[in-house]
Motif scaffolding. Structure first.
Motif, PDB file in Angstrom:
ATOM      1  N   ARG A 164       0.850  -1.192   0.000  1.00 41.16           N
ATOM      2  CA  ARG A 164       0.000   0.000   0.000  1.00 41.16           C
ATOM      3  C   ARG A 164       0.888   1.245   0.000  1.00 41.16           C
ATOM      4  NH1 ARG A 164      -4.834  -0.924   4.478  1.00 41.16           N
ATOM      5  NH2 ARG A 164      -5.259  -3.147   4.042  1.00 41.16           N
ATOM      6  N   SER A 165       0.302   2.364  -0.401  1.00 40.68           N
ATOM      7  CA  SER A 165       1.006   3.631  -0.298  1.00 40.68           C
ATOM      8  C   SER A 165       1.167   4.005   1.173  1.00 40.68           C
ATOM      9  CB  SER A 165       0.233   4.730  -1.025  1.00 40.68           C
ATOM     10  OG  SER A 165      -0.986   5.009  -0.349  1.00 40.68           O
ATOM     11  N   THR A 166       2.052   4.942   1.435  1.00 43.49           N
ATOM     12  CA  THR A 166       2.285   5.363   2.808  1.00 43.49           C
ATOM     13  C   THR A 166       1.002   5.899   3.443  1.00 43.49           C
ATOM     14  OG1 THR A 166       4.645   5.824   2.517  1.00 43.49           O
ATOM     15  CG2 THR A 166       3.516   7.027   4.262  1.00 43.49           C
ATOM     16  N   ASP A 167       0.275   6.772   2.727  1.00 44.85           N
ATOM     17  CA  ASP A 167      -0.948   7.342   3.280  1.00 44.85           C
ATOM     18  C   ASP A 167      -1.991   6.262   3.562  1.00 44.85           C
ATOM     19  OD1 ASP A 167       0.098   9.850   3.270  1.00 44.85           O
ATOM     20  OD2 ASP A 167      -1.012  10.572   1.522  1.00 44.85           O
ATOM     21  N   ALA A 168      -2.114   5.279   2.672  1.00 44.49           N
ATOM     22  CA  ALA A 168      -3.086   4.198   2.871  1.00 44.49           C
ATOM     23  C   ALA A 168      -2.708   3.349   4.086  1.00 44.49           C
ATOM     24  CB  ALA A 168      -3.175   3.325   1.623  1.00 44.49           C
ATOM     25  N   GLN A 169      -1.419   3.176   4.308  1.00 50.10           N
ATOM     26  CA  GLN A 169      -0.979   2.421   5.479  1.00 50.10           C
ATOM     27  C   GLN A 169      -1.323   3.162   6.773  1.00 50.10           C
ATOM     28  OE1 GLN A 169       2.844   0.255   5.371  1.00 50.10           O
ATOM     29  NE2 GLN A 169       3.171   1.210   3.387  1.00 50.10           N
ATOM     30  N   LEU A 170      -1.090   4.462   6.793  1.00 47.04           N
ATOM     31  CA  LEU A 170      -1.400   5.241   7.989  1.00 47.04           C
ATOM     32  C   LEU A 170      -2.889   5.159   8.304  1.00 47.04           C
ATOM     33  CD1 LEU A 170       0.802   8.430   7.418  1.00 47.04           C
ATOM     34  CD2 LEU A 170       1.301   6.421   8.814  1.00 47.04           C
ATOM     35  N   GLN A 171      -3.724   5.223   7.280  1.00 46.25           N
ATOM     36  CA  GLN A 171      -5.158   5.126   7.490  1.00 46.25           C
ATOM     37  C   GLN A 171      -5.535   3.772   8.086  1.00 46.25           C
ATOM     38  OE1 GLN A 171      -7.305   7.610   7.091  1.00 46.25           O
ATOM     39  NE2 GLN A 171      -9.022   6.352   7.796  1.00 46.25           N
ATOM     40  N   GLY A 172      -4.942   2.696   7.535  1.00 45.84           N
ATOM     41  CA  GLY A 172      -5.226   1.360   8.045  1.00 45.84           C
ATOM     42  C   GLY A 172      -4.756   1.166   9.474  1.00 45.84           C
ATOM     43  N   LEU A 173      -3.621   1.761   9.808  1.00 44.33           N
ATOM     44  CA  LEU A 173      -3.111   1.661  11.175  1.00 44.33           C
ATOM     45  C   LEU A 173      -4.041   2.364  12.157  1.00 44.33           C
ATOM     46  CD1 LEU A 173       0.648   2.271  10.375  1.00 44.33           C
ATOM     47  CD2 LEU A 173      -0.240   0.245  11.555  1.00 44.33           C
ATOM     48  N   LEU A 174      -4.517   3.530  11.785  1.00 42.93           N
ATOM     49  CA  LEU A 174      -5.412   4.274  12.658  1.00 42.93           C
ATOM     50  C   LEU A 174      -6.755   3.564  12.809  1.00 42.93           C
ATOM     51  CD1 LEU A 174      -4.644   7.903  11.425  1.00 42.93           C
ATOM     52  CD2 LEU A 174      -3.949   6.863  13.589  1.00 42.93           C
ATOM     53  N   GLU A 175      -7.188   2.879  11.742  1.00 42.07           N
ATOM     54  CA  GLU A 175      -8.460   2.158  11.796  1.00 42.07           C
ATOM     55  C   GLU A 175      -8.333   0.825  12.521  1.00 42.07           C
ATOM     56  OE1 GLU A 175      -9.459   1.781   7.723  1.00 42.07           O
ATOM     57  OE2 GLU A 175     -10.249   3.831   7.519  1.00 42.07           O
ATOM     58  N   GLY A 176      -7.101   0.328  12.678  1.00 43.66           N
ATOM     59  CA  GLY A 176      -6.886  -0.934  13.363  1.00 43.66           C
ATOM     60  C   GLY A 176      -6.882  -2.150  12.469  1.00 43.66           C
TER      61      GLY A 176
ATOM     62  N   GLY B 111      -0.739   9.335  17.489  1.00 44.24           N
ATOM     63  CA  GLY B 111      -1.110   8.054  18.062  1.00 44.24           C
ATOM     64  C   GLY B 111      -0.315   6.885  17.536  1.00 44.24           C
ATOM     65  N   LEU B 112       0.652   7.147  16.666  1.00 42.62           N
ATOM     66  CA  LEU B 112       1.452   6.087  16.066  1.00 42.62           C
ATOM     67  C   LEU B 112       2.912   6.221  16.480  1.00 42.62           C
ATOM     68  CD1 LEU B 112       0.019   6.137  12.424  1.00 42.62           C
ATOM     69  CD2 LEU B 112      -0.668   4.642  14.318  1.00 42.62           C
ATOM     70  N   GLU B 113       3.590   5.091  16.549  1.00 42.76           N
ATOM     71  CA  GLU B 113       5.036   5.061  16.831  1.00 42.76           C
ATOM     72  C   GLU B 113       5.762   4.857  15.509  1.00 42.76           C
ATOM     73  OE1 GLU B 113       8.317   5.175  19.514  1.00 42.76           O
ATOM     74  OE2 GLU B 113       6.170   5.459  19.908  1.00 42.76           O
ATOM     75  N   VAL B 114       6.751   5.692  15.233  1.00 38.95           N
ATOM     76  CA  VAL B 114       7.514   5.622  13.989  1.00 38.95           C
ATOM     77  C   VAL B 114       8.979   5.382  14.324  1.00 38.95           C
ATOM     78  CG1 VAL B 114       8.151   6.795  11.853  1.00 38.95           C
ATOM     79  CG2 VAL B 114       5.911   7.229  12.896  1.00 38.95           C
ATOM     80  N   GLU B 115       9.572   4.381  13.698  1.00 38.95           N
ATOM     81  CA  GLU B 115      10.975   4.048  13.958  1.00 38.95           C
ATOM     82  C   GLU B 115      11.694   3.826  12.629  1.00 38.95           C
ATOM     83  OE1 GLU B 115      13.589   0.525  16.124  1.00 38.95           O
ATOM     84  OE2 GLU B 115      11.527   0.900  16.778  1.00 38.95           O
ATOM     85  N   VAL B 116      12.662   4.669  12.331  1.00 36.10           N
ATOM     86  CA  VAL B 116      13.450   4.522  11.106  1.00 36.10           C
ATOM     87  C   VAL B 116      14.364   3.307  11.260  1.00 36.10           C
ATOM     88  CG1 VAL B 116      15.183   5.556   9.600  1.00 36.10           C
ATOM     89  CG2 VAL B 116      13.363   6.974  10.570  1.00 36.10           C
ATOM     90  N   ILE B 117      14.317   2.407  10.284  1.00 39.11           N
ATOM     91  CA  ILE B 117      15.112   1.184  10.377  1.00 39.11           C
ATOM     92  C   ILE B 117      16.152   1.077   9.261  1.00 39.11           C
ATOM     93  CG2 ILE B 117      13.348  -0.141  11.577  1.00 39.11           C
ATOM     94  CD1 ILE B 117      12.547  -1.303   8.866  1.00 39.11           C
TER      95      ILE B 117
END
Length: 295
Positions: free
Chosen positions: A125-137, A153-159
């Protein structure tokens, strides 16, 4: 006593007496149970003679379906137990195409070795679509291209962090250069991922080109890195790609060092998740990814 067992024992033994012994019960209760079942169904399950019994055609169908139903019930119990177990849970992982030639494949292999019973569902998925899915659960963890417009509400970790290089058609004069300056690309056509796929990085690349004195002429957009490189091979333009893309080795494409890019402009890969809903299975997967992170 299971229905399928009560039916299959007389059918296999061809005798109610032997079937009763096999079931560790008296014969009369077994015969009465089957007669009550036949009365409820409205058709005979067995043909009875003085010497043997055997299933009727309807009885054979009924037995086959009863066995199938019991098998499905057992499978349903197993699936429910699996879903209830933190160690054997299913996790949903989404990603942008850039993750496929970086840490994600190695992480999937390593985690499967550690937890072979864990089901991992993958979805690009695109980055924006992933963020939406994460927020929706609906997503457990995503692999995205930062920086993010919003991550409340999200944790972001550069890997992973990659410098840029230039992908050019192998027959291009630029293929023999080492390095190429960004300012020299003002007359080139570009192949680039669409803005919606990674808005922040897309904007950074546009600003870097403007600072170098030109506005890039985007001839073709493509979402997947392999598609971008294939279009470069087809001489549709040049592309600004991360150094890690060198491992893809697409015929007809040369990777050339690039200078003139801002020092802080890198193609980063981050994993993002919702800490408040992080189950033990997800935490274990995050740990697997961290163990493979490049220093």
């Amino acid at each position: 006593m299971q229905l399928a067992t009560a039916l299959s024992s007389p059918a296999e033994e061809l005798h109610f007496g032997r079937a009763a012994v096999r079931l560790h019960m008296a014969q009369p209760p077994l015969s009465q149970s089957i007669k009550r079942l036949e009365a409820a169904l409205g058709f005979p399950l067995f043909v009875r003679t003085q010497r043997r019994v055997e299933l009727t055609p309807a009885g054979q169908v009924f037995l086959t379906e009863a066995r199938r139903t019991l098998q499905q019930a057992d499978e349903s119990v197993g699936m429910a137990r699996r879903a209830a177990s933190e160690d054997l849970a299913e996790i949903t992982v989404t990603f942008t195409s850039a993750a496929l030639y970086r840490v994600l494949p190695a992480a999937l292999r390593a985690h499967r070795e550690r937890f072979p019973m864990v089901e991992i569902r993958l979805d690009e998925r695109s980055t924006d679509a992933q963020l939406q899915g994460l927020l929706e659960g609906s997503i457990d963890v995503g692999f995205v291209t930062p920086p993010l417009k919003t991550a409340s509400g999200l944790e972001v970790e550069v890997i992973d962090r990659d410098r840029f290089c230039l992908a050019v058609p192998r027959m291009s004069p630029l293929a023999k250069r080492n390095p190429v300056s960004l300012a020299e690309l003002s007359n080139e056509s570009f192949v680039l991922f669409p803005h919606v796929q990674g808005p922040s990085l897309h904007g950074q690349l546009m600003r870097a080109c403007r600072q170098a004195g030109f506005v890039p002429r985007v001839r073709q957009e493509a979402r997947q890195m392999h598609t971008i490189l294939s279009l470069v091979a087809a001489e549709m333009g040049v592309a600004l790609v991360p150094e890690g893309a060198r491992s893809m080795r697409v015929d007809g494409v040369a990777m050339v060092p690039l200078e003139g890019m801002p020092d802080d402009l890198t193609w980063d890969l981050a994993m993002v998740w919702k800490p408040r809903s992080a189950r033990r299975a997800l935490v274990a997967f995050l740990q697997t990814v961290r163990s493979l992170r490049r220093s």
